[in-house]
Design a protein around this motif. Structure first.
Motif, PDB file in Angstrom:
ATOM      1  N   ILE A 216       0.855  -1.184   0.000  1.00 17.30           N
ATOM      2  CA  ILE A 216       0.000   0.000   0.000  1.00 17.30           C
ATOM      3  C   ILE A 216       0.894   1.238   0.000  1.00 17.30           C
ATOM      4  CG2 ILE A 216      -1.679   1.321   1.320  1.00 17.30           C
ATOM      5  CD1 ILE A 216      -2.854  -1.107  -0.059  1.00 17.30           C
ATOM      6  N   ALA A 217       0.691   2.115  -0.990  1.00 12.30           N
ATOM      7  CA  ALA A 217       1.518   3.317  -1.111  1.00 12.30           C
ATOM      8  C   ALA A 217       1.019   4.433  -0.204  1.00 12.30           C
ATOM      9  CB  ALA A 217       1.542   3.791  -2.564  1.00 12.30           C
ATOM     10  N   SER A 218      -0.286   4.577  -0.073  1.00 13.43           N
ATOM     11  CA  SER A 218      -0.887   5.576   0.813  1.00 13.43           C
ATOM     12  C   SER A 218      -2.305   5.132   1.130  1.00 13.43           C
ATOM     13  CB  SER A 218      -0.882   6.970   0.167  1.00 13.43           C
ATOM     14  OG  SER A 218      -1.602   6.968  -1.050  1.00 13.43           O
ATOM     15  N   SER A 219      -2.917   5.794   2.099  1.00  8.11           N
ATOM     16  CA  SER A 219      -4.229   5.375   2.582  1.00  8.11           C
ATOM     17  C   SER A 219      -5.281   5.452   1.476  1.00  8.11           C
ATOM     18  CB  SER A 219      -4.648   6.254   3.759  1.00  8.11           C
ATOM     19  OG  SER A 219      -5.893   5.832   4.284  1.00  8.11           O
ATOM     20  N   PHE A 220      -6.297   4.615   1.610  1.00  6.45           N
ATOM     21  CA  PHE A 220      -7.359   4.545   0.605  1.00  6.45           C
ATOM     22  C   PHE A 220      -8.137   5.863   0.535  1.00  6.45           C
ATOM     23  CE2 PHE A 220      -9.321   3.188   4.556  1.00  6.45           C
ATOM     24  CZ  PHE A 220     -10.536   3.839   4.540  1.00  6.45           C
ATOM     25  N   GLU A 221      -8.853   6.040  -0.569  1.00  3.67           N
ATOM     26  CA  GLU A 221      -9.681   7.223  -0.780  1.00  3.67           C
ATOM     27  C   GLU A 221     -11.101   6.789  -1.127  1.00  3.67           C
ATOM     28  OE1 GLU A 221      -7.870   9.764  -3.706  1.00  3.67           O
ATOM     29  OE2 GLU A 221      -5.846   9.222  -3.040  1.00  3.67           O
ATOM     30  N   ILE A 222     -12.048   7.696  -0.890  1.00  2.53           N
ATOM     31  CA  ILE A 222     -13.449   7.428  -1.209  1.00  2.53           C
ATOM     32  C   ILE A 222     -13.965   8.573  -2.069  1.00  2.53           C
ATOM     33  CG2 ILE A 222     -15.700   6.780  -0.280  1.00  2.53           C
ATOM     34  CD1 ILE A 222     -14.287   6.541   2.452  1.00  2.53           C
ATOM     35  N   GLU A 223     -14.632   8.243  -3.162  1.00  2.00           N
ATOM     36  CA  GLU A 223     -15.232   9.246  -4.035  1.00  2.00           C
ATOM     37  C   GLU A 223     -16.740   9.042  -4.076  1.00  2.00           C
ATOM     38  OE1 GLU A 223     -13.447   9.002  -7.860  1.00  2.00           O
ATOM     39  OE2 GLU A 223     -11.562   9.966  -7.242  1.00  2.00           O
ATOM     40  N   SER A 224     -17.467  10.140  -3.990  1.00  2.00           N
ATOM     41  CA  SER A 224     -18.922  10.086  -4.063  1.00  2.00           C
ATOM     42  C   SER A 224     -19.361   9.976  -5.514  1.00  2.00           C
ATOM     43  CB  SER A 224     -19.518  11.346  -3.421  1.00  2.00           C
ATOM     44  OG  SER A 224     -20.925  11.356  -3.554  1.00  2.00           O
ATOM     45  N   LEU A 225     -20.363   9.150  -5.765  1.00  2.00           N
ATOM     46  CA  LEU A 225     -20.912   8.973  -7.104  1.00  2.00           C
ATOM     47  C   LEU A 225     -22.391   9.322  -7.092  1.00  2.00           C
ATOM     48  CD1 LEU A 225     -19.291   5.540  -8.075  1.00  2.00           C
ATOM     49  CD2 LEU A 225     -18.467   7.824  -8.653  1.00  2.00           C
ATOM     50  N   GLY A 226     -22.864   9.879  -8.193  1.00  2.00           N
ATOM     51  CA  GLY A 226     -24.282  10.204  -8.301  1.00  2.00           C
ATOM     52  C   GLY A 226     -24.703  11.218  -7.263  1.00  2.00           C
ATOM     53  N   ASP A 227     -25.769  10.910  -6.552  1.00  2.00           N
ATOM     54  CA  ASP A 227     -26.298  11.791  -5.508  1.00  2.00           C
ATOM     55  C   ASP A 227     -25.716  11.472  -4.138  1.00  2.00           C
ATOM     56  OD1 ASP A 227     -27.914  13.084  -7.362  1.00  2.00           O
ATOM     57  OD2 ASP A 227     -29.553  11.642  -7.104  1.00  2.00           O
TER      58      ASP A 227
END
Length: 367
Positions: A216-227
């Motif tokens: 793992i290079a860096s911590s995970f990310e979360i992206e919002s989709l739609g609404d």
């Protein structure tokens, strides 16, 4: 001589500046800590504001600061720390109010604690983490309505906008070049379509980091989709070299007889990005002894959570006897870092001519 005079004058200046400020009345912070945290070169009003902010972050909201200077220019900072404030009453306001969480136990736990910035931040972070665990990764929080009771303790409200519950619509691996995404998908303990769970996403990241050819290079990310009712999880990974080669060779001569000797250690890992691995080891240290072994790894056999490993070897012991052996291993991944294994091993010892070693066969099972 001039150089010596300059150094001497510079030393005198440092001593004078260090003695130009005198601090009184401080107990929570030492003189050394205040000297490190506060810029004493600021104007008095700015200096008072900085020291008060420092104390307020640790719950001393009634701290009072007075600064004076004598005719010699020595600045005296008198600190009246007052009494530390506690968290007397707090409420959590959820928007919308129908979120499937309850913070009553958390509120009761923090009531009576010091009203420090660290405690307020920790409480807010625990609330956000609880919402993320229940499928709301985009929640936000802000403290409001700060007030004091008659004992100078804090009364406040935490406003939380929960956002919608989000399902994981997609998982991506940023930095992936060689390994196939579906090879990594097998390490995940959640599936697309499930509600987001912070603990499952973190545990999956830990399992990815334990893979032999990936980190793992860096911590995970979360992206919002739609609404906002769905999201994308992005793992930032770094691939490691998957092929290893080490070897040497030469000619050895003993009593006029020459023989080729050498060593070869070869490993092909993550073959075609599938996680499969093949290894070959050969070693011949003299004309009478040699060793060769082969191993193969088939992860997720036939799409199941079972890893298959095969190994075979032959060792010639100083022309006394030859040892042959093979093993088959099965490892089942149960999830959550738990696994079970089964190993079957067979072996045979074959004596060479004029050897006192007795021929034998062996079989074993390990769990």
């Amino acid at each position: 001589m001039k150089r010596f005079v300059l150094i001497f004058l510079f030393s005198i200046t440092l001593v004078f500046n260090a003695a130009a400020v005198e601090i009184r009345g401080n107990h929570f912070y030492t003189d050394k800590e205040l000297t490190h945290l506060v810029d004493f070169n600021k104007q008095n009003d700015s200096l008072i504001s900085q020291i008060q902010s420092l104390y307020q972050r640790d719950g001393y909201f009634s701290a009072r600061i007075n600064i004076s200077s004598d005719y010699k220019g020595i600045k005296t900072i008198a600190i009246n720390e007052g009494q530390v404030s506690k968290i007397e009453s707090l409420s959590i306001n959820l928007v919308p109010p129908d979120a499937p969480v309850n913070f009553n136990d958390l509120i009761a736990e923090y009531r009576g604690h010091v009203a420090s910035e660290a405690n307020f931040n920790d409480l807010a972070e625990q609330c956000i983490a609880s919402l993320a665990e229940n499928g709301m990764p985009f929640a936000s929080a802000q403290w409001s309505d700060f007030g004091f009771d008659k004992n100078n303790d804090i009364i406040t409200t935490l406003q939380i906008v929960t956002g919608p519950r989000a399902r994981v619509a997609e998982v991506r691996y940023r930095g992936l070049k060689r390994t196939r995404p579906r090879t990594l998908d097998r390490q995940l303990i959640f599936k697309p379509g499930e509600y987001y769970s912070e603990s499952k996403v973190k545990d999956s990241e830990r399992l990815l980091d334990q893979m032999p050819y990936l980190r793992i290079a860096s911590s995970f990310e979360i992206e919002s989709l739609g609404d906002g009712d769905s999201c994308r999880v992005i793992y930032n990974v770094r691939e490691l070299p998957s092929t290893r080669f080490d070897g040497a060779g030469g000619v050895s001569s003993i009593k006029g007889k020459s023989s080729f000797v050498g060593r070869l250690d070869l490993e092909f890992g993550d073959i075609l990005g599938t996680g499969r691995a093949f290894g070959l080891f050969w070693n011949k240290k003299d004309r009478f002894s040699s060793e060769i072994s082969l191993n193969y790894l088939e992860p997720y056999l036939l799409g199941s959570p079972i890893d298959l490993s095969l190994e075979a070897h032959q060792i010639d012991h100083d022309s006394l006897y030859i040892e042959n052996g093979a093993s088959l291993g099965l490892v089942h991944q149960f999830g959550g870092g738990l696994s079970g294994s089964l190993t079957l091993t067979i072996g045979r010892t074959v004596p060479e001519k004029e050897s006192l070693v007795v021929a034998s066969d062996s079989r074993s099972v390990g769990v």
